[in-house]
Write a protein that holds these residues in place. Sequence first.
Motif, PDB file in Angstrom:
ATOM      1  N   PRO A 106      38.701  89.474  51.722  1.00  0.00           N
ATOM      2  CA  PRO A 106      38.408  88.294  50.901  1.00  0.00           C
ATOM      3  C   PRO A 106      37.563  87.291  51.673  1.00  0.00           C
ATOM      4  CG  PRO A 106      40.712  88.300  51.569  1.00  0.00           C
ATOM      5  CD  PRO A 106      40.118  89.596  52.031  1.00  0.00           C
ATOM      6  N   ALA A 107      36.724  86.620  50.968  1.00  0.00           N
ATOM      7  CA  ALA A 107      35.871  85.596  51.580  1.00  0.00           C
ATOM      8  C   ALA A 107      36.745  84.422  52.009  1.00  0.00           C
ATOM      9  CB  ALA A 107      34.818  85.134  50.588  1.00  0.00           C
ATOM     10  N   PRO A 108      36.386  83.802  53.120  1.00  0.00           N
ATOM     11  CA  PRO A 108      37.200  82.655  53.555  1.00  0.00           C
ATOM     12  C   PRO A 108      37.088  81.522  52.537  1.00  0.00           C
ATOM     13  CG  PRO A 108      35.212  82.839  54.876  1.00  0.00           C
ATOM     14  CD  PRO A 108      35.270  84.053  54.006  1.00  0.00           C
ATOM     15  N   SER A 109      38.185  80.842  52.353  1.00  0.00           N
ATOM     16  CA  SER A 109      38.161  79.718  51.419  1.00  0.00           C
ATOM     17  C   SER A 109      38.008  78.430  52.219  1.00  0.00           C
ATOM     18  CB  SER A 109      39.439  79.684  50.576  1.00  0.00           C
ATOM     19  OG  SER A 109      40.564  79.525  51.417  1.00  0.00           O
ATOM     20  N   TYR A 110      37.197  77.586  51.735  1.00  0.00           N
ATOM     21  CA  TYR A 110      36.910  76.326  52.412  1.00  0.00           C
ATOM     22  C   TYR A 110      37.533  75.187  51.626  1.00  0.00           C
ATOM     23  CZ  TYR A 110      33.560  79.165  54.917  1.00  0.00           C
ATOM     24  OH  TYR A 110      32.992  80.135  55.683  1.00  0.00           O
ATOM     25  N   HIS A 111      38.107  74.263  52.359  1.00  0.00           N
ATOM     26  CA  HIS A 111      38.718  73.098  51.716  1.00  0.00           C
ATOM     27  C   HIS A 111      37.966  71.861  52.170  1.00  0.00           C
ATOM     28  CE1 HIS A 111      42.060  75.560  50.393  1.00  0.00           C
ATOM     29  NE2 HIS A 111      42.163  76.046  51.641  1.00  0.00           N
ATOM     30  N   SER A 112      37.928  70.911  51.296  1.00  0.00           N
ATOM     31  CA  SER A 112      37.262  69.669  51.682  1.00  0.00           C
ATOM     32  C   SER A 112      38.126  68.910  52.691  1.00  0.00           C
ATOM     33  CB  SER A 112      36.995  68.802  50.460  1.00  0.00           C
ATOM     34  OG  SER A 112      38.210  68.454  49.859  1.00  0.00           O
ATOM     35  N   LEU A 113      37.494  68.160  53.537  1.00  0.00           N
ATOM     36  CA  LEU A 113      38.208  67.349  54.533  1.00  0.00           C
ATOM     37  C   LEU A 113      38.892  66.179  53.848  1.00  0.00           C
ATOM     38  CD1 LEU A 113      35.561  67.343  57.375  1.00  0.00           C
ATOM     39  CD2 LEU A 113      37.660  68.670  57.267  1.00  0.00           C
ATOM     40  N   PRO A 114      40.033  65.783  54.349  1.00  0.00           N
ATOM     41  CA  PRO A 114      40.699  64.639  53.725  1.00  0.00           C
ATOM     42  C   PRO A 114      39.878  63.367  53.917  1.00  0.00           C
ATOM     43  CG  PRO A 114      41.824  65.272  55.741  1.00  0.00           C
ATOM     44  CD  PRO A 114      40.777  66.302  55.487  1.00  0.00           C
ATOM     45  N   THR A 115      39.958  62.524  52.954  1.00  0.00           N
ATOM     46  CA  THR A 115      39.263  61.245  53.048  1.00  0.00           C
ATOM     47  C   THR A 115      40.284  60.137  53.272  1.00  0.00           C
ATOM     48  OG1 THR A 115      39.352  60.959  50.668  1.00  0.00           O
ATOM     49  CG2 THR A 115      37.367  61.946  51.560  1.00  0.00           C
ATOM     50  N   TYR A 116      39.942  59.203  54.116  1.00  0.00           N
ATOM     51  CA  TYR A 116      40.829  58.069  54.427  1.00  0.00           C
ATOM     52  C   TYR A 116      40.153  56.810  53.937  1.00  0.00           C
ATOM     53  CZ  TYR A 116      42.813  61.652  57.431  1.00  0.00           C
ATOM     54  OH  TYR A 116      43.356  62.797  57.885  1.00  0.00           O
ATOM     55  N   GLY A 117      40.872  56.013  53.346  1.00  0.00           N
ATOM     56  CA  GLY A 117      40.188  54.854  52.871  1.00  0.00           C
ATOM     57  C   GLY A 117      40.980  53.686  52.749  1.00  0.00           C
TER      58      GLY A 117
END
Length: 117
Positions: A106-117
């Motif tokens: 399976p292709a690696p799954s990418y997750h978005s980086l957490p955002t801090y605000g």
Amino acid sequence: MAYKVLVLAALVAATIARPASIYGHPGPVHPVAVNPAYNFNYAVKDYFGNDFGHQESRDGYDTKGSYYAQLPDGRLQKVDYYVNGDSGYVAQVGYEGEAQYPTYYPAPSYHSLPTYG
């Protein structure tokens, strides 16, 4: 009002009195003895991996042909067939090559980086 009735009556009378010879009468229908004969073929091979084709010939009530298709597992399926009068469709199916089932990674799954605000 009388004018409308008079025009309508004239149209109806003209339609009824119209001779049929304007359009002509259809002639008698005679069955035509036809000995069907044809020959065709085609083939497709493109850069998407499609590879298939078909060839057929007919003379009277005798038909024979073949077709082939590249299967997803890598084999080539070939079908030779014939129809002779009322014999029905008689097919010979064969395969060329060995079925290939490569290991699935399976292709690696990418997750978005957490955002801090």
